[in-house]
Design a protein around this motif. Sequence first.
Motif, short mmCIF file in Angstrom:
data_model
loop_
_atom_site.label_atom_id
_atom_site.label_comp_id
_atom_site.label_asym_id
_atom_site.label_seq_id
_atom_site.Cartn_x
_atom_site.Cartn_y
_atom_site.Cartn_z
N LEU A 1 -11.98 -16.46 35.31
CA LEU A 1 -12.35 -15.15 35.86
C LEU A 1 -12.27 -13.91 34.86
N GLN A 2 -11.10 -13.98 34.43
CA GLN A 2 -10.83 -12.73 33.40
C GLN A 2 -11.75 -12.61 32.24
N LYS A 3 -11.98 -13.76 31.73
CA LYS A 3 -12.80 -14.15 30.58
C LYS A 3 -14.27 -13.62 30.93
N PHE A 4 -14.82 -14.21 32.14
CA PHE A 4 -16.03 -13.84 32.50
C PHE A 4 -16.20 -12.18 32.98
N GLN A 5 -15.20 -11.65 33.35
CA GLN A 5 -15.23 -10.45 33.70
C GLN A 5 -15.39 -9.52 32.46
N HIS A 6 -14.74 -9.87 31.44
CA HIS A 6 -14.77 -9.26 30.18
C HIS A 6 -16.13 -8.91 29.66
N ASP A 7 -16.82 -10.16 29.51
CA ASP A 7 -18.09 -10.37 29.07
C ASP A 7 -19.15 -11.32 29.88
N PRO A 8 -19.67 -10.77 30.92
CA PRO A 8 -20.35 -12.06 31.79
C PRO A 8 -21.77 -12.35 31.14
N MET A 9 -22.27 -11.79 30.21
CA MET A 9 -23.42 -12.00 29.60
C MET A 9 -23.23 -13.02 28.23
N ALA A 10 -21.87 -13.22 28.04
CA ALA A 10 -21.53 -14.41 26.90
C ALA A 10 -21.73 -15.68 27.35
N PHE A 11 -21.98 -16.08 28.40
CA PHE A 11 -21.97 -17.31 29.17
C PHE A 11 -23.38 -17.68 29.39
N ASP A 12 -23.63 -18.96 29.33
CA ASP A 12 -25.00 -19.38 29.73
C ASP A 12 -25.11 -20.12 30.83
N LEU B 1 -14.04 -19.28 42.98
CA LEU B 1 -14.40 -18.88 41.60
C LEU B 1 -15.82 -18.41 41.40
N SER B 2 -16.79 -19.49 41.79
CA SER B 2 -18.16 -19.65 41.81
C SER B 2 -18.66 -18.19 42.54
N ARG B 3 -18.37 -18.03 43.82
CA ARG B 3 -18.56 -16.68 44.46
C ARG B 3 -18.40 -15.42 43.66
N LYS B 4 -17.00 -15.41 43.10
CA LYS B 4 -16.67 -14.30 42.15
C LYS B 4 -17.52 -14.28 40.97
N LEU B 5 -17.86 -15.31 40.46
CA LEU B 5 -18.59 -14.80 39.22
C LEU B 5 -20.10 -14.63 39.15
N LYS B 6 -20.66 -15.18 40.65
CA LYS B 6 -21.89 -14.65 40.80
C LYS B 6 -21.94 -13.26 41.59
#
Length: 110
Positions: free
Chosen positions: A42-53, A69-74
């Motif tokens: 979650l921390q890595k995704f929050q840092h740069d959500p567009m970095a992941f495909d 986790l999925s709900r938070k990422l979405k």
Amino acid sequence: MKHYNINILVVDDDKDILYSGKKLLSRSGYVVTDCSSSDDALQKFQHDPMAFDLVITDHVMPQMTGLTLSRKLKKLRIDIPIILCSGHTDHNITQAKLSEYDIDNFVQKP
């Protein structure tokens, strides 16, 4: 080896599965960011959500489940494709539940 420049976030608290998944995907030409905890992911995704495909996440993890986790990422990025994985058969992952959490696919681990 093909290089796709596709970054996959792989999340699993089992370090052996995480290592194997990263090795397999990397050999196939994908860029892999691996996390052994949902909090770290979650921390890595929050840092740069567009970095992941794509996100591939285990369901049963100590800090938060793959569904949570999925709900938070979405909430951070609605269009991120997510694949939920589980080695447990007693969690009743139905198509309705996957739709409720906006999960794109489910893979049963052997």
